[in-house]
Scaffold this active site. Structure first.
Site, PDB file in Angstrom:
ATOM      1  N   ASN A  72      -4.044   4.065  16.255  1.00  0.00           N
ATOM      2  CA  ASN A  72      -5.116   3.671  15.338  1.00  0.00           C
ATOM      3  C   ASN A  72      -5.443   2.209  15.550  1.00  0.00           C
ATOM      4  OD1 ASN A  72      -5.387   6.197  13.870  1.00  0.00           O
ATOM      5  ND2 ASN A  72      -3.319   5.765  13.148  1.00  0.00           N
ATOM      6  N   CYS A 109       6.434  -7.086   7.310  1.00  0.00           N
ATOM      7  CA  CYS A 109       7.581  -6.648   8.103  1.00  0.00           C
ATOM      8  C   CYS A 109       8.040  -7.825   8.937  1.00  0.00           C
ATOM      9  CB  CYS A 109       7.172  -5.476   9.011  1.00  0.00           C
ATOM     10  SG  CYS A 109       8.544  -4.761   9.941  1.00  0.00           S
ATOM     11  N   CYS A 115       1.144  -2.855  15.801  1.00  0.00           N
ATOM     12  CA  CYS A 115       1.187  -2.500  14.379  1.00  0.00           C
ATOM     13  C   CYS A 115       0.558  -3.585  13.517  1.00  0.00           C
ATOM     14  CB  CYS A 115       2.630  -2.263  13.954  1.00  0.00           C
ATOM     15  SG  CYS A 115       2.813  -1.997  12.183  1.00  0.00           S
ATOM     16  N   GLU A 149       0.828  -1.200   0.000  1.00  0.00           N
ATOM     17  CA  GLU A 149       0.000   0.000   0.000  1.00  0.00           C
ATOM     18  C   GLU A 149       0.868   1.258   0.000  1.00  0.00           C
ATOM     19  OE1 GLU A 149      -4.117  -1.463   1.941  1.00  0.00           O
ATOM     20  OE2 GLU A 149      -2.544  -1.057   3.380  1.00  0.00           O
ATOM     21  N   CYS A 196       3.536   8.434   1.556  1.00  0.00           N
ATOM     22  CA  CYS A 196       4.008   7.438   2.516  1.00  0.00           C
ATOM     23  C   CYS A 196       4.301   6.157   1.738  1.00  0.00           C
ATOM     24  CB  CYS A 196       2.931   7.230   3.583  1.00  0.00           C
ATOM     25  SG  CYS A 196       3.422   6.076   4.855  1.00  0.00           S
ATOM     26  N   CYS A 230      -1.570   5.585  10.068  1.00  0.00           N
ATOM     27  CA  CYS A 230      -0.357   4.906  10.528  1.00  0.00           C
ATOM     28  C   CYS A 230      -0.686   3.555  11.120  1.00  0.00           C
ATOM     29  CB  CYS A 230       0.316   5.680  11.659  1.00  0.00           C
ATOM     30  SG  CYS A 230       0.722   7.330  11.276  1.00  0.00           S
ATOM     31  N   CYS A 279       6.126  -5.477  16.024  1.00  0.00           N
ATOM     32  CA  CYS A 279       5.663  -4.505  17.012  1.00  0.00           C
ATOM     33  C   CYS A 279       4.196  -4.830  17.318  1.00  0.00           C
ATOM     34  CB  CYS A 279       5.833  -3.095  16.484  1.00  0.00           C
ATOM     35  SG  CYS A 279       7.548  -2.764  16.040  1.00  0.00           S
TER      36      CYS A 279
HETATM   37  N1  SAH Z   1       8.756   0.264  10.238  1.00  0.00           N
HETATM   38  C1  SAH Z   1       9.076   1.613  10.411  1.00  0.00           C
HETATM   39  C2  SAH Z   1       8.240   2.564   9.590  1.00  0.00           C
HETATM   40  C3  SAH Z   1       6.750   2.288   9.418  1.00  0.00           C
HETATM   41  S1  SAH Z   1       5.627   2.631  10.664  1.00  0.00           S
HETATM   42  C4  SAH Z   1       8.971   1.983  11.869  1.00  0.00           C
HETATM   43  O1  SAH Z   1       8.495   1.201  12.642  1.00  0.00           O
HETATM   44  O2  SAH Z   1       9.442   3.055  12.216  1.00  0.00           O
HETATM   45  C5  SAH Z   1       5.327   4.375  10.828  1.00  0.00           C
HETATM   46  C6  SAH Z   1       4.928   4.737  12.262  1.00  0.00           C
HETATM   47  O3  SAH Z   1       3.592   4.308  12.607  1.00  0.00           O
HETATM   48  C7  SAH Z   1       5.843   4.058  13.269  1.00  0.00           C
HETATM   49  O4  SAH Z   1       6.237   4.958  14.270  1.00  0.00           O
HETATM   50  C8  SAH Z   1       4.949   2.990  13.833  1.00  0.00           C
HETATM   51  O5  SAH Z   1       5.413   2.569  15.087  1.00  0.00           O
HETATM   52  C9  SAH Z   1       3.621   3.682  13.873  1.00  0.00           C
HETATM   53  N2  SAH Z   1       2.488   2.769  14.034  1.00  0.00           N
HETATM   54  C10 SAH Z   1       2.430   1.452  13.773  1.00  0.00           C
HETATM   55  N3  SAH Z   1       1.204   0.962  14.059  1.00  0.00           N
HETATM   56  C11 SAH Z   1       0.465   1.993  14.505  1.00  0.00           C
HETATM   57  C12 SAH Z   1      -0.891   2.123  14.936  1.00  0.00           C
HETATM   58  N4  SAH Z   1      -1.723   1.096  14.946  1.00  0.00           N
HETATM   59  N5  SAH Z   1      -1.320   3.341  15.320  1.00  0.00           N
HETATM   60  C13 SAH Z   1      -0.492   4.416  15.275  1.00  0.00           C
HETATM   61  N6  SAH Z   1       0.788   4.347  14.862  1.00  0.00           N
HETATM   62  C14 SAH Z   1       1.281   3.150  14.495  1.00  0.00           C
HETATM   63 FE1  SF4 Z   2       7.483  -3.235  11.290  1.00  0.00          FE
HETATM   64 FE2  SF4 Z   2       5.206  -2.098  12.115  1.00  0.00          FE
HETATM   65 FE3  SF4 Z   2       7.253  -2.383  13.810  1.00  0.00          FE
HETATM   66 FE4  SF4 Z   2       7.436  -0.600  11.828  1.00  0.00          FE
HETATM   67  S1  SF4 Z   2       5.995  -0.534  13.536  1.00  0.00           S
HETATM   68  S2  SF4 Z   2       9.020  -2.085  12.462  1.00  0.00           S
HETATM   69  S3  SF4 Z   2       6.278  -1.709  10.209  1.00  0.00           S
HETATM   70  S4  SF4 Z   2       6.094  -4.060  12.844  1.00  0.00           S
END
Ligand code: SAH
Ligand code: SF4
Length: 391
Positions: free
Chosen positions: A324, A134, A141, A114, A127, A367, A138
């Site tokens: 989110n 990934c 996420c 996406e 973005c 995000c 996390c």
């Molecule tokens: N993988 C990279 C970049 C992608 S995520 C990273 O982790 O930095 C972009 C941002 O969105 C990151 O700070 C991530 O932690 C955050 N993010 C992930 N899931 C989210 C969610 N459900 N709600 C809000 N932010 C989130």
């Molecule tokens: Fe991967 Fe999501 Fe963690 Fe970013 S926030 S490193 S996309 S698992």
């Protein structure tokens, strides 16, 4: 729970597929030269040809060799026989009530990623994704629940930018006066994937985006977000030179281990050390600390004060991201009052602490909500909860 292995052993498909023509998109200038020479362009002409083809592809957005009128007809025919100029194919496009656009694009192997465009008053931010899924997990996420992973090639990364410019219809026309107002003015590597686990491809793609004779985005308008791949942070400064954002999200190792499991490999102290060494630019080039606000998990006043202490000595700003939600996730967004109180503590300590407005929520473009719909292997809610240490 046994620690899940943190791995970056993911497959990148080779640039040159043995069958079929070679895609010129995503090659560095040096690689483009090599490829042209290997396919019959005389060495003496190679530099000039690279310059010409490069401009057609990246400055004017041309996909058809026949349009490259400063090359001879015969040479254009030769190029068309051996090469293609290909960007990811758009599978679907959604437009949010707030103007945010989300595209699902298909890449080689039938994978999908996406791409999101966020228009704002003074800028338009794309973005971009760097991986399918990934390898990191996390716990808050959505992308991290997707098991199927491969690195995107540099062609697929810069191709997302080219695809967006196609859809926004903003390739300039040769000869027309230069238009300084751009819809797509900024890039953030905040889509799917950990960009620093796909370093070379991300670097090559971003170099192309910054190239003066191409897409021409300043390095100040490109932000790479990492979860904290410490050994690659210095390389990011040296080899890409873009702005850096870090998914910080917690102020103790105990909590960060659960939220951002890569913290078990490189903890807060190691991460901060690497950030302190990131070259200090002007005030406008502070490192962005991303901090997702999770109700009752990382959002107390004590957290905010600890965060301020940790930031000491780093030119930083803190970007607070209201969490989110997505189906099955074991967390809740902090209340608006809580987020504001947290932001105030940081602000009063002298750091900018904007609260990110969720964009494109109605089309799941915000995000952390990105995830390929075609993904086959889904983690169960139980697995997600177990990894979050809540199981
Ligand atoms: N993988 C990279 C970049 C992608 S995520 C990273 O982790 O930095 C972009 C941002 O969105 C990151 O700070 C991530 O932690 C955050 N993010 C992930 N899931 C989210 C969610 N459900 N709600 C809000 N932010 C989130
Ligand atoms: Fe991967 Fe999501 Fe963690 Fe970013 S926030 S490193 S996309 S698992």
């Amino acid at each position: 729970m046994a620690d899940a292995p943190i791995t970056q052993d993911v497959l990148t498909i080779p640039r040159k597929l043995p069958e079929g023509p070679i895609n010129l998109v995503g090659l560095t200038r040096v690689q483009l030269r090599e490829v042209l020479i290997a396919h019959g362009t005389p060495e003496k002409q190679a530099k000039m040809r690279v310059g010409q083809i490069w401009q057609w592809i990246y400055q004017w957005g041309v996909r058809d060799f026949d349009v490259m009128t400063n090359l001879s007809k015969a040479y254009r025919a030769e190029l068309a026989e051996r090469f293609v100029i290909e960007v990811p194919e758009v599978v679907s496009k959604q437009v949010s009530v707030d103007g945010t656009r989300k595209w699902l694009v298909r890449i080689a192997g039938g994978h999908e990623v996406e791409v999101v465009f966020i228009p704002e008053e003074d800028r338009g931010t794309l973005c971009v994704s760097s991986q399918v899924g990934c390898t990191l997990t996390c716990s808050f996420c959505h992308t991290g629940t997707q098991k199927l992973v491969r690195n995107l090639t540099s062609a697929e990364i810069v191709g997302q930018v080219m695809m967006a410019r196609d859809d926004l219809d903003e390739w300039p026309v040769p000869g027309a006066p230069k238009d300084e107002t751009r819809l797509l003015s900024n890039i953030v590597l905040m889509g799917m994937g950990e960009p620093l686990y796909n370093f070379e491809n991300v670097r090559d793609a971003m170099k192309i985006c910054m190239d003066e004779e191409g897409i021409q985005l300043s390095r100040r308008r490109i932000t790479l977000s990492t979860s904290g791949v410490v050994p690659e942070i210095e390389r990011t400064a040296n080899e890409i030179g873009c702005q850096l954002a870090v998914s910080f999200h917690a102020t103790t190792d105990e909590v960060r281990n659960k939220l951002v499991p890569i913290n078990k490999r490189w903890n807060i102290e190691a991460l901060l050390e690497a950030l302190k060494a990131y070259p200090r630019g002007r005030n406008s080039e502070r490192i962005t600390f991303e901090y997702v606000m999770l109700d009752g998990v990382n959002d107390t006043d004590a957290d905010a004060h600890r965060l301020v202490k940790l930031l000491e000595g780093i030119p930083a700003k803190v970007n607070l991201i209201p969490f989110n939600e997505w189906p099955g996730v074991p967390y809740k967004r902090s209340s608006n009052n809580r987020i504001r109180a947290f932001a105030n503590i940081i602000y009063n300590a002298g750091y900018a602490s904007p609260i990110r407005t969720p964009r494109g929520e109605d089309i799941l473009a915000a995000c952390g909500q990105l995830k390929s719909a075609t993904e086959r292997a889904r983690k169960s809610r139980k697995e997600i909860a177990a990894e979050a240490g809540l199981g």
